[in-house]
Enzyme design. Structure first.
Site: not given
Ligand code: NAD
Ligand code: KPL
Length: 302
Positions: A187, A201, A183, A6-8, A191, A249
């Site tokens: 949330n 928030n 956690k 996953g390149a997110g 959320n 989020s």
């Molecule tokens: P995002 O949507 O930015 O990234 C997800 C990536 O997964 C996308 O690029 C998508 O194309 C890729 N993907 C989906 N299906 C795929 C597949 N079959 N093969 C390859 N790639 C695939 O999401 P995110 O913000 O990076 O969040 C990812 C997880 O991390 C979530 O559960 C989120 O709640 C958690 N999280 C994110 C953050 C943050 O700061 N972004 C912080 C804490 C937790």
């Molecule tokens: O984890 C969070 C989210 O947005 O998913 C909080 C703790 C609510 C911070 O925004």
């Protein structure tokens, strides 16, 4: 070699820090189209770590590459995780490890059930990362990562000890489930309210009023049923205060027209309450309101 699925935002945050730490990693993108988009940018990521911009060159590949994987970090959204891991199953080495970074609960267990030959670890992550534009990543909030084995006494994978503390503030926690539940409860309490009131928030207590208090009481009961006895309300109000100006989020997903993780957060909590014969009418009402809001925006409710 570490593989990031996953390149997110979060996947790139891990890839950027691993690259800076000199730890070899490859990022698995969804398909050839995504791979080509990165190749057109010369596989370059502009990483803003809060102190400045760093131009990094990352290694990308598609799921159908044949290299075997010993260490996999799953960084998709919760609802995409199982399918994403399934398509790599033939590449996963027996006795390898899989680290799940998802918010909420349910996706980690689903992957553990599907990958019985591997050790599955789950993390609770409080970093904040986002992508201002394709090929760019901002580490907006430096948080921490608590990690542990999902349902076994498996020891910490050796590669974790190579993560430099300056880039990865992580700690090992076993059992991990209480941390994930805490956690999840936080949330659940924040959320969905930010979704239905379309607010930051910090506005949740005033907008939700006594509804928030009842939800906190029901969540406390649910935590107790999981063996977590810590007081939830002060924890939630602390998080609300320290993230007052944040858009949750879930609200960010709503505004971007993306599928939310509601079913892995509040949906999971409500299902667990029902299974434990706990009354949770305030949480059920919140789930209904959140789903109504998503329907109005023509977004999936699962
Ligand atoms: P995002 O949507 O930015 O990234 C997800 C990536 O997964 C996308 O690029 C998508 O194309 C890729 N993907 C989906 N299906 C795929 C597949 N079959 N093969 C390859 N790639 C695939 O999401 P995110 O913000 O990076 O969040 C990812 C997880 O991390 C979530 O559960 C989120 O709640 C958690 N999280 C994110 C953050 C943050 O700061 N972004 C912080 C804490 C937790
Ligand atoms: O984890 C969070 C989210 O947005 O998913 C909080 C703790 C609510 C911070 O925004």
């Amino acid at each position: 070699m570490l593989y990031i699925l996953g390149a997110g935002s979060l996947g790139l945050l891990w890839a950027a820090r691993l690259q800076q730490a000199g730890i070899a990693c490859r990022v698995i993108v969804r398909n050839a189209q995504q791979l080509e988009a990165w190749q057109q940018r010369n596989n370059r990521l502009l990483f803003n770590d809060g102190n400045g911009n760093h131009a990094l060159t990352l290694n990308f590949e598609t799921p159908d590459t044949t290299r075997m994987i010993r260490h996999l970090i799953v960084a998709t959204k919760a609802h995409a995780a199982l399918e994403a891991v399934r398509q790599l199953r033939h590449r996963l080495r027996p006795a390898g490890d899989i680290l799940m970074l998802q918010n909420g609960l349910g996706s980690q267990q689903a992957v553990a059930q599907a990958c019985r030959a591997q050790q599955v670890f789950a993390a609770s992550v409080t970093d904040g990362a986002w992508q201002p534009a394709p090929g760019e990543l901002t580490w907006a909030g430096r948080g921490s990562t608590v990690v542990g084995p999902l349902d076994s006494g498996a020891p910490c994978p050796e590669w974790f000890n190579r993560l430099p503390p300056a880039l990865f503030d992580w700690r090992w926690q076993t059992p991990i489930m209480p941390t994930l539940w805490r956690k999840l409860a936080i949330n659940c309490a924040i959320n969905p309210f930010t979704l239905i009131y379309n607010c930051h928030n910090g506005e949740v207590p005033t907008r939700a009023g006594p509804w928030l208090d009842t939800c906190l009481t029901e969540l406390q009961e649910l935590l107790r049923a999981q063996g977590v006895t810590e007081e939830l309300a002060p924890l939630v109000h602390d998080v609300i205060r320290s993230t007052a100006a944040n858009s949750s989020s879930m609200r960010q997903d709503l505004h971007a027209g993306r599928r939310t993780e509601i079913d892995y957060i509040l949906g999971y909590a409500c299902r667990q309450a029902r299974q434990n014969d706990l009354q949770a009418p305030a949480l059920e009402r919140l789930l209904d309101a959140a789903k109504d809001c998503l329907r109005r925006h023509q977004l999936p409710t699962d």
